[in-house]
Design a protein around this motif. Structure first.
Motif, mmCIF file in Angstrom:
data_model
loop_
_atom_site.group_PDB
_atom_site.id
_atom_site.type_symbol
_atom_site.label_atom_id
_atom_site.label_comp_id
_atom_site.label_asym_id
_atom_site.label_seq_id
_atom_site.Cartn_x
_atom_site.Cartn_y
_atom_site.Cartn_z
ATOM 1 N N GLY A 239 -1.269 1.965 0.718
ATOM 2 C CA GLY A 239 -2.598 1.468 0.377
ATOM 3 C C GLY A 239 -2.903 1.586 -1.108
ATOM 4 O O GLY A 239 -4.003 1.245 -1.544
ATOM 5 N N ARG A 240 -1.958 2.060 -1.884
ATOM 6 C CA ARG A 240 -2.187 2.277 -3.324
ATOM 7 C C ARG A 240 -1.459 1.215 -4.147
ATOM 8 O O ARG A 240 -0.451 0.661 -3.725
ATOM 9 C CB ARG A 240 -1.652 3.658 -3.747
ATOM 10 N N ARG A 241 -1.972 0.971 -5.332
ATOM 11 C CA ARG A 241 -1.261 0.116 -6.285
ATOM 12 C C ARG A 241 -0.182 0.963 -6.948
ATOM 13 O O ARG A 241 -0.456 2.057 -7.434
ATOM 14 C CB ARG A 241 -2.243 -0.427 -7.322
ATOM 15 N N ARG A 250 11.820 -3.306 -12.135
ATOM 16 C CA ARG A 250 10.494 -2.700 -12.077
ATOM 17 C C ARG A 250 9.588 -3.672 -11.327
ATOM 18 O O ARG A 250 9.491 -4.840 -11.700
ATOM 19 C CB ARG A 250 9.987 -2.506 -13.521
ATOM 20 N N LEU A 251 8.962 -3.195 -10.258
ATOM 21 C CA LEU A 251 8.095 -4.058 -9.461
ATOM 22 C C LEU A 251 6.722 -3.418 -9.381
ATOM 23 O O LEU A 251 6.601 -2.203 -9.218
ATOM 24 C CB LEU A 251 8.641 -4.187 -8.040
ATOM 25 N N GLU A 252 5.685 -4.248 -9.494
ATOM 26 C CA GLU A 252 4.325 -3.713 -9.391
ATOM 27 C C GLU A 252 3.601 -4.436 -8.273
ATOM 28 O O GLU A 252 3.753 -5.650 -8.100
ATOM 29 C CB GLU A 252 3.590 -3.901 -10.732
ATOM 30 N N GLY A 253 2.836 -3.693 -7.501
ATOM 31 C CA GLY A 253 2.100 -4.322 -6.406
ATOM 32 C C GLY A 253 1.387 -3.261 -5.588
ATOM 33 O O GLY A 253 1.267 -2.108 -6.003
ATOM 34 N N VAL A 254 0.941 -3.656 -4.401
ATOM 35 C CA VAL A 254 0.260 -2.702 -3.518
ATOM 36 C C VAL A 254 1.232 -2.307 -2.405
ATOM 37 O O VAL A 254 1.836 -3.177 -1.762
ATOM 38 C CB VAL A 254 -1.035 -3.310 -2.931
ATOM 39 N N ALA A 255 1.392 -0.997 -2.219
ATOM 40 C CA ALA A 255 2.276 -0.494 -1.156
ATOM 41 C C ALA A 255 1.536 -0.652 0.161
ATOM 42 O O ALA A 255 0.596 0.089 0.438
ATOM 43 C CB ALA A 255 2.617 0.965 -1.415
ATOM 44 N N VAL A 256 1.951 -1.625 0.964
ATOM 45 C CA VAL A 256 1.173 -1.923 2.178
ATOM 46 C C VAL A 256 1.753 -1.300 3.444
ATOM 47 O O VAL A 256 1.085 -1.214 4.461
ATOM 48 C CB VAL A 256 1.000 -3.456 2.382
ATOM 49 N N GLY A 257 3.000 -0.871 3.378
ATOM 50 C CA GLY A 257 3.577 -0.265 4.584
ATOM 51 C C GLY A 257 5.001 0.179 4.348
ATOM 52 O O GLY A 257 5.527 0.051 3.239
ATOM 53 N N VAL A 258 5.598 0.742 5.408
ATOM 54 C CA VAL A 258 7.016 1.108 5.348
ATOM 55 C C VAL A 258 7.698 0.577 6.601
ATOM 56 O O VAL A 258 7.153 0.663 7.696
ATOM 57 C CB VAL A 258 7.259 2.633 5.239
ATOM 58 N N LEU A 264 10.078 0.396 1.556
ATOM 59 C CA LEU A 264 8.663 0.293 1.184
ATOM 60 C C LEU A 264 8.297 -1.187 1.099
ATOM 61 O O LEU A 264 8.992 -1.978 0.461
ATOM 62 C CB LEU A 264 8.459 0.965 -0.180
ATOM 63 N N GLN A 265 7.198 -1.557 1.762
ATOM 64 C CA GLN A 265 6.754 -2.951 1.697
ATOM 65 C C GLN A 265 5.720 -3.072 0.587
ATOM 66 O O GLN A 265 4.666 -2.439 0.634
ATOM 67 C CB GLN A 265 6.107 -3.366 3.023
ATOM 68 N N LEU A 266 6.075 -3.905 -0.363
ATOM 69 C CA LEU A 266 5.234 -4.048 -1.552
ATOM 70 C C LEU A 266 4.638 -5.450 -1.581
ATOM 71 O O LEU A 266 5.379 -6.435 -1.506
ATOM 72 C CB LEU A 266 6.145 -3.846 -2.776
ATOM 73 N N ARG A 267 3.312 -5.544 -1.637
ATOM 74 C CA ARG A 267 2.666 -6.861 -1.785
ATOM 75 C C ARG A 267 2.551 -7.126 -3.280
ATOM 76 O O ARG A 267 1.796 -6.458 -3.989
ATOM 77 C CB ARG A 267 1.285 -6.834 -1.123
ATOM 78 N N LEU A 268 3.351 -8.074 -3.758
ATOM 79 C CA LEU A 268 3.358 -8.387 -5.187
ATOM 80 C C LEU A 268 2.109 -9.187 -5.548
ATOM 81 O O LEU A 268 1.448 -9.753 -4.668
ATOM 82 C CB LEU A 268 4.625 -9.170 -5.553
ATOM 83 N N ASP A 269 1.835 -9.274 -6.850
ATOM 84 C CA ASP A 269 0.610 -9.953 -7.277
ATOM 85 C C ASP A 269 0.611 -11.445 -6.936
ATOM 86 O O ASP A 269 -0.447 -12.051 -6.785
ATOM 87 C CB ASP A 269 0.383 -9.745 -8.774
#
Ligand code: BTN
Length: 287
Positions: A239-241, A250-258, A264-269
């Protein structure tokens, strides 16, 4: 049903002192206090070693049994994730490796690390009452600071897992200031159990509780129960950015789940969902 090991919480602060000699580690002390059915029954205790993981790996290659435990008071070349060093002054920490021969495919092996991470949390909470979180993938965190880490190393034979060594490093009675010579970029803000609790924590008692908790969690895994849900619930990352770095990207986004096997499932911008298998996570303010 939860597989969590529940030892009585230490409510008597005086019980956390070392009056009973329960901080000193020794083969005799461990053998005498052991209440497991197989974890720790084959035991190597070393005052000093380069890395307990390296010793456990060698024992694994020589055919050592499941549950073999290697513990040291000091490591001169302790290994951390991503090729880093793991540092701890003598007498300050729990530094141990456990050998497992699970019937899991290599891609499922994060389940073993999840089970051991939960066991670490169970044991710390049972012995100290501190609230323990896990930071993806394998950090043990208390109050947002790193108190320990897990390094799982696999021995593969013909594409299958011959055995796994789970190395656990826990800052027990350590002054995080003594880690200051590590390079800044490899040094997440650290803490220790004694710092978080405000008093020393006897290492032998904690180790014995940890071994029991590992056994409970491992037997549940062997019976086909996945630690995924409880592990995900403990993750401080969700739930965190976040920024995930490692393996040259390097990837940036919101960690939405595993995912079930630990990615780690990352929702990218740009809205895409990316599964990340390895790396380091740092938290970023939302916005
Ligand atoms: C991490 O980088 O967070 C994982 C650290 C794991 C350290 C432990 S200490 C005992 C075992 N032996 C090693 O050489 N490393 C692991």
């Amino acid at each position: 049903m939860s597989a969590a090991y529940r030892a009585p919480v230490a409510t008597d602060p005086a019980g956390l002192s070392d009056e009973g000699g329960m901080d000193r580690l020794s083969s005799e002390g461990i053998r005498e206090g052991l209440r497991t059915t197989f974890v720790g029954h084959e035991l190597v205790y070393l005052e000093e070693v380069e890395s307990t993981n390296a010793v456990a790996r060698r024992l694994g290659q020589e055919g050592a049994a499941e549950g073999t435990l290697v513990v040291a008071d000091y490591q001169s070349a302790g290994r951390g994730r991503l090729g880093r060093r793991w540092q701890a002054p003598p007498g300050s920490s729990l530094l141990l490796s456990l050998l497992f021969r699970p019937s899991l495919a290599p891609a499922q092996m994060q389940r073993l690390t999840m089970a051991c991470g939960l066991a670490v949390a169970d044991a710390i909470e049972a012995r100290t009452g501190l609230r323990v979180g896990l930071k993806w993938p394998n950090d043990v965190v208390i109050g947002g600071r790193k108190a320990g880490g897990i390094l799982t190393e696999l021995e593969l034979q013909g594409g299958a897992v011959a055995f796994a060594v789970v190395g656990i490093g826990l800052n027990v009675n350590l002054d995080p200031g003594t880690l200051a010579d590590l390079p800044e970029d490899t040094r997440p803000p650290a803490t220790s159990l004694s710092q978080a609790l405000g008093q020393p924590v006897p290492r032998l008692t904690l180790l014995l509780t940890l071994l029991e908790a590992v056994e409970v969690r491992y037997l549940a895994l062997r019976q086909g129960r996945s630690p995924h849900r409880e592990w995900a619930e403990r993750l401080t990352t969700l739930g965190r950015r976040v920024v995930v770095s490692g393996a040259g990207r390097r990837l940036e986004g919101v960690a939405v789940g595993v995912e079930a096997d630990g990615a780690l499932q990352l929702r990218l911008d740009d809205g895409r969902l990316e599964a990340v298998w390895a790396g380091d996570v740092s938290l970023r303010p939302m916005g």
